[in-house]
Motif scaffolding. Structure first.
Motif, PDB file in Angstrom:
ATOM      1  N   SER A  93       0.873  -1.189   0.000  1.00 53.39           N
ATOM      2  CA  SER A  93       0.000   0.000   0.000  1.00 53.39           C
ATOM      3  C   SER A  93       0.905   1.234   0.000  1.00 53.39           C
ATOM      4  CB  SER A  93      -0.871   0.015   1.253  1.00 53.39           C
ATOM      5  OG  SER A  93      -0.047   0.274   2.366  1.00 53.39           O
ATOM      6  N   GLY A  94       0.302   2.391  -0.255  1.00 51.10           N
ATOM      7  CA  GLY A  94       1.088   3.624  -0.254  1.00 51.10           C
ATOM      8  C   GLY A  94       1.804   3.828   1.067  1.00 51.10           C
ATOM      9  N   THR A  95       1.084   3.583   2.177  1.00 55.69           N
ATOM     10  CA  THR A  95       1.686   3.789   3.498  1.00 55.69           C
ATOM     11  C   THR A  95       2.862   2.839   3.709  1.00 55.69           C
ATOM     12  OG1 THR A  95      -0.554   4.184   4.225  1.00 55.69           O
ATOM     13  CG2 THR A  95       1.090   4.058   5.929  1.00 55.69           C
ATOM     14  N   ASP A  96       2.671   1.536   3.359  1.00 56.28           N
ATOM     15  CA  ASP A  96       3.759   0.564   3.557  1.00 56.28           C
ATOM     16  C   ASP A  96       4.973   0.943   2.715  1.00 56.28           C
ATOM     17  OD1 ASP A  96       2.200  -0.767   5.285  1.00 56.28           O
ATOM     18  OD2 ASP A  96       1.504  -2.270   3.846  1.00 56.28           O
ATOM     19  N   TYR A  97       4.702   1.378   1.499  1.00 56.36           N
ATOM     20  CA  TYR A  97       5.811   1.795   0.624  1.00 56.36           C
ATOM     21  C   TYR A  97       6.574   2.969   1.251  1.00 56.36           C
ATOM     22  CZ  TYR A  97       7.692   5.022  -2.872  1.00 56.36           C
ATOM     23  OH  TYR A  97       8.464   5.930  -3.521  1.00 56.36           O
ATOM     24  N   LEU A 113      -1.454  10.125  -1.906  1.00 50.41           N
ATOM     25  CA  LEU A 113      -2.632  10.458  -2.720  1.00 50.41           C
ATOM     26  C   LEU A 113      -3.780   9.596  -2.234  1.00 50.41           C
ATOM     27  CD1 LEU A 113      -1.349  10.412  -6.410  1.00 50.41           C
ATOM     28  CD2 LEU A 113      -2.055  12.397  -5.086  1.00 50.41           C
ATOM     29  N   THR A 114      -4.890  10.200  -1.879  1.00 55.09           N
ATOM     30  CA  THR A 114      -5.989   9.392  -1.361  1.00 55.09           C
ATOM     31  C   THR A 114      -7.312   9.808  -1.982  1.00 55.09           C
ATOM     32  OG1 THR A 114      -6.334  10.963   0.413  1.00 55.09           O
ATOM     33  CG2 THR A 114      -4.976   9.063   0.929  1.00 55.09           C
ATOM     34  N   ALA A 115      -8.228   8.835  -1.990  1.00 48.72           N
ATOM     35  CA  ALA A 115      -9.614   9.172  -2.318  1.00 48.72           C
ATOM     36  C   ALA A 115     -10.255   9.617  -1.004  1.00 48.72           C
ATOM     37  CB  ALA A 115     -10.307   7.950  -2.869  1.00 48.72           C
ATOM     38  N   TYR A 116     -11.406  10.288  -1.113  1.00 46.30           N
ATOM     39  CA  TYR A 116     -12.051  10.799   0.096  1.00 46.30           C
ATOM     40  C   TYR A 116     -12.271   9.677   1.116  1.00 46.30           C
ATOM     41  CZ  TYR A 116     -15.229  13.215   3.167  1.00 46.30           C
ATOM     42  OH  TYR A 116     -15.796  13.761   4.274  1.00 46.30           O
ATOM     43  N   ALA A 117     -12.638   8.481   0.596  1.00 52.54           N
ATOM     44  CA  ALA A 117     -12.941   7.357   1.490  1.00 52.54           C
ATOM     45  C   ALA A 117     -11.707   6.900   2.283  1.00 52.54           C
ATOM     46  CB  ALA A 117     -13.484   6.188   0.665  1.00 52.54           C
ATOM     47  N   ASP A 118     -10.521   7.255   1.831  1.00 53.66           N
ATOM     48  CA  ASP A 118      -9.293   6.803   2.513  1.00 53.66           C
ATOM     49  C   ASP A 118      -8.703   7.854   3.445  1.00 53.66           C
ATOM     50  OD1 ASP A 118      -9.298   4.358   1.264  1.00 53.66           O
ATOM     51  OD2 ASP A 118      -8.213   5.123  -0.484  1.00 53.66           O
ATOM     52  N   THR A 119      -9.492   8.881   3.743  1.00 51.12           N
ATOM     53  CA  THR A 119      -8.945   9.964   4.570  1.00 51.12           C
ATOM     54  C   THR A 119      -8.447   9.438   5.910  1.00 51.12           C
ATOM     55  OG1 THR A 119     -10.542  11.396   3.527  1.00 51.12           O
ATOM     56  CG2 THR A 119      -9.439  12.289   5.449  1.00 51.12           C
ATOM     57  N   GLU A 120      -9.206   8.477   6.487  1.00 53.01           N
ATOM     58  CA  GLU A 120      -8.790   7.910   7.785  1.00 53.01           C
ATOM     59  C   GLU A 120      -7.396   7.314   7.697  1.00 53.01           C
ATOM     60  OE1 GLU A 120      -9.647   7.664  10.996  1.00 53.01           O
ATOM     61  OE2 GLU A 120     -11.020   9.253  10.388  1.00 53.01           O
ATOM     62  N   ALA A 121      -7.174   6.530   6.613  1.00 52.93           N
ATOM     63  CA  ALA A 121      -5.855   5.884   6.431  1.00 52.93           C
ATOM     64  C   ALA A 121      -4.770   6.944   6.317  1.00 52.93           C
ATOM     65  CB  ALA A 121      -5.868   5.019   5.173  1.00 52.93           C
ATOM     66  N   ALA A 122      -5.102   8.034   5.636  1.00 51.10           N
ATOM     67  CA  ALA A 122      -4.096   9.087   5.457  1.00 51.10           C
ATOM     68  C   ALA A 122      -3.761   9.723   6.797  1.00 51.10           C
ATOM     69  CB  ALA A 122      -4.621  10.138   4.485  1.00 51.10           C
ATOM     70  N   ALA A 125      -1.532   7.599   8.660  1.00 52.89           N
ATOM     71  CA  ALA A 125      -0.170   7.583   8.083  1.00 52.89           C
ATOM     72  C   ALA A 125       0.666   8.757   8.554  1.00 52.89           C
ATOM     73  CB  ALA A 125      -0.261   7.588   6.562  1.00 52.89           C
ATOM     74  N   ILE A 126       0.004   9.815   9.022  1.00 49.83           N
ATOM     75  CA  ILE A 126       0.761  10.987   9.484  1.00 49.83           C
ATOM     76  C   ILE A 126       1.756  10.547  10.550  1.00 49.83           C
ATOM     77  CG2 ILE A 126       0.579  13.143  10.789  1.00 49.83           C
ATOM     78  CD1 ILE A 126      -1.995  13.714   9.241  1.00 49.83           C
ATOM     79  N   ASN A 127       1.286   9.697  11.478  1.00 56.84           N
ATOM     80  CA  ASN A 127       2.205   9.224  12.518  1.00 56.84           C
ATOM     81  C   ASN A 127       3.105   8.115  12.018  1.00 56.84           C
ATOM     82  OD1 ASN A 127       1.401  10.967  14.434  1.00 56.84           O
ATOM     83  ND2 ASN A 127      -0.104   9.596  15.352  1.00 56.84           N
ATOM     84  N   GLU A 128       2.486   7.181  11.265  1.00 53.70           N
ATOM     85  CA  GLU A 128       3.224   5.982  10.874  1.00 53.70           C
ATOM     86  C   GLU A 128       4.447   6.299  10.019  1.00 53.70           C
ATOM     87  OE1 GLU A 128       1.483   2.113   8.947  1.00 53.70           O
ATOM     88  OE2 GLU A 128      -0.014   3.274  10.023  1.00 53.70           O
ATOM     89  N   VAL A 129       4.269   7.198   9.036  1.00 50.26           N
ATOM     90  CA  VAL A 129       5.384   7.456   8.117  1.00 50.26           C
ATOM     91  C   VAL A 129       5.864   8.895   8.194  1.00 50.26           C
ATOM     92  CG1 VAL A 129       4.655   5.723   6.469  1.00 50.26           C
ATOM     93  CG2 VAL A 129       3.913   8.043   6.140  1.00 50.26           C
ATOM     94  N   ASP A 130       5.392   9.611   9.222  1.00 54.95           N
ATOM     95  CA  ASP A 130       5.815  11.004   9.331  1.00 54.95           C
ATOM     96  C   ASP A 130       5.444  11.730   8.031  1.00 54.95           C
ATOM     97  OD1 ASP A 130       6.897  13.085  10.568  1.00 54.95           O
ATOM     98  OD2 ASP A 130       8.973  12.387  10.579  1.00 54.95           O
ATOM     99  N   LEU A 131       4.173  11.557   7.659  1.00 52.79           N
ATOM    100  CA  LEU A 131       3.708  12.082   6.369  1.00 52.79           C
ATOM    101  C   LEU A 131       3.739  13.607   6.365  1.00 52.79           C
ATOM    102  CD1 LEU A 131       2.382  10.748   3.842  1.00 52.79           C
ATOM    103  CD2 LEU A 131       0.184  11.399   4.803  1.00 52.79           C
ATOM    104  N   ASP A 132       4.125  14.198   5.259  1.00 47.13           N
ATOM    105  CA  ASP A 132       4.136  15.657   5.177  1.00 47.13           C
ATOM    106  C   ASP A 132       2.805  16.214   4.694  1.00 47.13           C
ATOM    107  OD1 ASP A 132       6.942  16.511   5.841  1.00 47.13           O
ATOM    108  OD2 ASP A 132       7.320  14.957   4.374  1.00 47.13           O
ATOM    109  N   GLY A 300      -3.589  24.200  12.099  1.00 50.56           N
ATOM    110  CA  GLY A 300      -3.419  24.385  10.656  1.00 50.56           C
ATOM    111  C   GLY A 300      -2.327  23.544  10.043  1.00 50.56           C
ATOM    112  N   PHE A 301      -1.603  22.761  10.866  1.00 53.50           N
ATOM    113  CA  PHE A 301      -0.554  21.892  10.319  1.00 53.50           C
ATOM    114  C   PHE A 301      -0.857  20.449  10.727  1.00 53.50           C
ATOM    115  CE2 PHE A 301       1.250  26.057  10.345  1.00 53.50           C
ATOM    116  CZ  PHE A 301       2.013  26.100   9.182  1.00 53.50           C
ATOM    117  N   PRO A 302      -1.806  19.807  10.025  1.00 54.96           N
ATOM    118  CA  PRO A 302      -2.254  18.481  10.473  1.00 54.96           C
ATOM    119  C   PRO A 302      -1.133  17.453  10.507  1.00 54.96           C
ATOM    120  CG  PRO A 302      -3.080  18.978   8.266  1.00 54.96           C
ATOM    121  CD  PRO A 302      -2.481  20.241   8.804  1.00 54.96           C
ATOM    122  N   ALA A 303      -0.113  17.622   9.679  1.00 57.37           N
ATOM    123  CA  ALA A 303       0.991  16.656   9.695  1.00 57.37           C
ATOM    124  C   ALA A 303       2.098  17.110  10.639  1.00 57.37           C
ATOM    125  CB  ALA A 303       1.537  16.477   8.283  1.00 57.37           C
ATOM    126  N   GLY A 304       1.854  18.143  11.435  1.00 56.94           N
ATOM    127  CA  GLY A 304       2.882  18.681  12.319  1.00 56.94           C
ATOM    128  C   GLY A 304       3.901  19.469  11.516  1.00 56.94           C
TER     129      GLY A 304
END
Ligand SMILES: Cc1cc2nc3c(=O)[nH]c(=O)nc-3n(C[C@H](O)[C@H](O)[C@H](O)COP(=O)(O)OP(=O)(O)OC[C@H]3O[C@@H](n4cnc5c(N)ncnc54)[C@H](O)[C@@H]3O)c2cc1C
Length: 571
Positions: A93-97, A113-122, A125-132, A300-304
């Motif tokens: 998956s994108g997160t695992d990659y 990149l996510t569809a609206y339905a995958d917002t939860e996964a995104a 991922a903010i914590n899991e992969v330090d997503l920007d 205003g900075f959801p990914a920190g």
């Protein structure tokens, strides 16, 4: 073509490089991965349109292919600026990659990149992969939905890459206090610089030979104009680099003392509202927040965002709006002369002002145990000392403290160190640390939290080698430790205001009705952030009963400027 499985579809070098006649430099890479060919083509087309002139856009059809391409790019010494991955892909998956890719290129920006339905996964991922950032599909029109976000991330990446690429070359011993202070100064003031450890980097000895410097003259700074500075002090280096600066005027509407979030906010609001503003900072802008590896709760900075990123943005903003920033100057006294407020500077000069804002925050408390003072800067550090993180690879790091700042540091160093031990005096973390951080720490295999434990001595010859640790059951043991970061609370440094401004018994500055002490001379009450001296305001952590948060410091800095307006209107 980059590898059998990835496709490059913008030029390897920019037009600018061709035109200059210099040897072409390869453009940094933005690597896109999506299993749906149509979506991949669309995102590649838009990225090429927005960024193809400066970046090479490389495409891959699966997470596995993208990882292969990434390894090959890194082997070739290419710079990877950004990874963009679809979340829903067969196989990885994108997160695992992104988890795997982060190991290969930790400094690349990561976007899902996510569809609206995958917002939860995104959000996960903010914590899991330090997503920007996560981008919702479709990003139409790209000029509004895609380009500003990507441009912002690339600017941040470029700022980091520039810092590591050029400028000053500093050569020294890792466990030398003087070297540490110079590195810290360069990094916190965002001076592009490369650091060479004389014991580990072969190039360091070569550079010393070429420059004719003996090893007993370290640290040495080699400047871009060819100047060689042997054993410079921070101030000498700052002056040679033009970082320190001089005030442009001798009178200001507002002098701000301290360049943390409160001071920077006041500088931005003051300058933007036409108040002649100067901010005086004794070390580097950013204050405590500048040392935070990741601020997660700033609106205003959801990914920190990292403290250095926040500082860079705020400093640029303040300068652009016209505020003057004076760094490496300590304020040493405040005098009242009629309607004037005079601030004495450690460099010998003084500033005259109509109003003053004290935003000098708090400083780390020193740990009073044998060996700690001697080994400070030589393996023992106060605050996160982000400059040391990479050197902690494969090492055992100890973090002392149980509050959020210590928790953030433990999470941050766990990415580099093989093992992180937290020594927490209290019985648990729950009373002193936010739940989100406790959960992050619990999920990390290489972080051990020892409650009821304390460091009672530091040992080492010229560098930290071990700590003596007292455990909850009263037993004491000596443990090998490579680096120790101390976060045991902080205190205000306000002695220079003694006898002038009313403070509480711990040195915090009183404001508002609390500041209406004997000697208050005006018929009106003090304004909410006004101190016992009219026209002198206080904001942020240094204020008595303040809330110790970035957002509250920023809010108070902004509020102080509006009170400055009221004061000036009445004067
Ligand atoms: C590691 C760490 C992580 C943190 N993480 C978070 C977080 O995630 N979220 C959050 O909300 N808060 C966090 N905090 C708390 C937050 O950083 C502070 O509340 C905030 O920085 C306070 O801002 P300030 O401007 O009042 O003071 P400071 O940030 O303390 O800045 C004061 C500045 O004044 C300068 N100064 C002091 N005396 C003088 C003088 N005499 N002359 C000139 N300059 C002077 C200092 O050098 C310093 O730069 C964290 C703190 C730390 C240490």
């Amino acid at each position: 073509m980059t590898s059998a499985s990835a496709v490059t579809d913008s030029p390897a070098v920019s037009d600018r490089d061709h035109a200059s006649g210099e040897a072409p430099r390869r453009n940094p890479v933005i690597l896109l991965v999506d299993d749906e060919p149509a979506v991949l083509a669309a995102v590649a087309r838009d990225m090429r349109k927005g960024f193809g002139g400066r970046y090479r856009i490389v495409r891959a059809g699966s997470g596995e292919d993208a990882l292969e391409a990434l390894r090959e790019l890194v082997r070739r010494g290419e710079q990877i600026a950004m990874l963009v991955a679809d979340q829903r892909m067969p196989g990885l998956s994108g997160t695992d990659y992104l988890v795997d890719a982060r190991q290969i290129v930790p400094s690349a920006k990561r976007v899902l990149l996510t569809a609206y339905a995958d917002t939860e996964a995104a959000i996960q991922a903010i914590n899991e992969v330090d997503l920007d950032y996560y981008l919702l599909k479709p990003w139409d029109p790209p000029e509004e939905e895609l380009f500003p976000v990507v441009e912002d991330l690339l600017t941040t990446w470029e700022a980091g890459a520039a810092l590591e690429a050029g400028g000053v070359r500093l050569i020294g011993h890792r466990f030398s206090r003087a070297t540490h202070e110079l590195r810290d100064f360069l990094s916190r003031n965002r001076v592009p610089a490369r650091w060479f450890d004389v014991e580990r980097d072969g190039e360091a000895r070569q550079l010393l030979k070429v420059s004719g410097v003996q090893e007993d003259r370290l640290p040495v700074a080699l400047l871009e104009d060819g100047t060689v500075l042997e054993r410079p002090t921070v101030l000498e280096l700052a002056e040679r680099l033009g970082v320190a600066g001089q005030p442009a005027s001798d009178h200001y509407d507002l002098v701000i003392v301290g360049g943390g979030p409160a001071g920077l906010a006041a500088a931005v609001y003051g300058a933007s509202e036409g108040v002649r503003t100067i901010m005086v900072e004794r070390e580097a802008p950013g204050g405590q927040a500048g040392m935070s590896s990741r601020i997660e709760n700033y609106l205003g900075f959801p990914a920190g965002l990292s403290g250095s990123d926040l500082t860079r943005r705020a400093t640029d903003q303040a300068r652009r709006l016209g505020a003057e920033l004076l760094t490496l100057q300590n304020t040493t006294a405040l005098r009242v002369e009629g309607s004037g407020r005079i601030i004495e500077l450690s460099g010998g000069g003084s500033l005259s002002a109509s109003t003053v804002l004290i935003a000098s925050g708090v400083s780390y408390r020193q740990l009073e145990a044998p060996g700690f003072a001697e080994l400070t800067g030589q393996g023992i550090y106060y605050g996160a000392a982000i400059t040391e993180a990479r050197a902690c690879a494969d090492q055992h790091v100890v973090v002392i403290g149980g509050a959020n700042s210590a928790g953030q540091a433990a999470v941050y160093f766990s990415q580099y160190a093989v093992r992180v031990t937290m020594l927490v005096r209290g019985k648990s973390l729950t009373r002193s640390m936010s739940q989100y951080l406790i959960e992050q720490i619990e999920a990390l295999d290489n972080v051990e939290v020892r409650t009821g434990a304390a460091a009672v001595a530091a040992e080492g010859d010229g560098r930290l080698q071990a700590l003596r640790i007292r455990n909850a059951d009263g037993s004491e043991a000596r443990e090998d430790v490579d680096a120790c970061f101390v976060f045991i609370g902080a205190r205000p440094m306000t002695d220079w205001l003694a006898g002038v401004i009313a403070r509480d018994d711990r040195g915090y500055i009183l404001a508002g009705l609390d500041a209406k002490v004997d000697g208050w001379q005006l018929p009106r009450d003090p304004f909410p952030l006004e101190t016992s001296v009219p026209g002198v305001f206080v904001a942020g952590d240094v204020r008595a009963r303040s809330i110790k948060r970035v957002a509250s410091a920023v809010g108070e800095g902004a509020m102080a400027v509006s009170l400055v307006h009221q004061y000036l209107a009445e004067a």
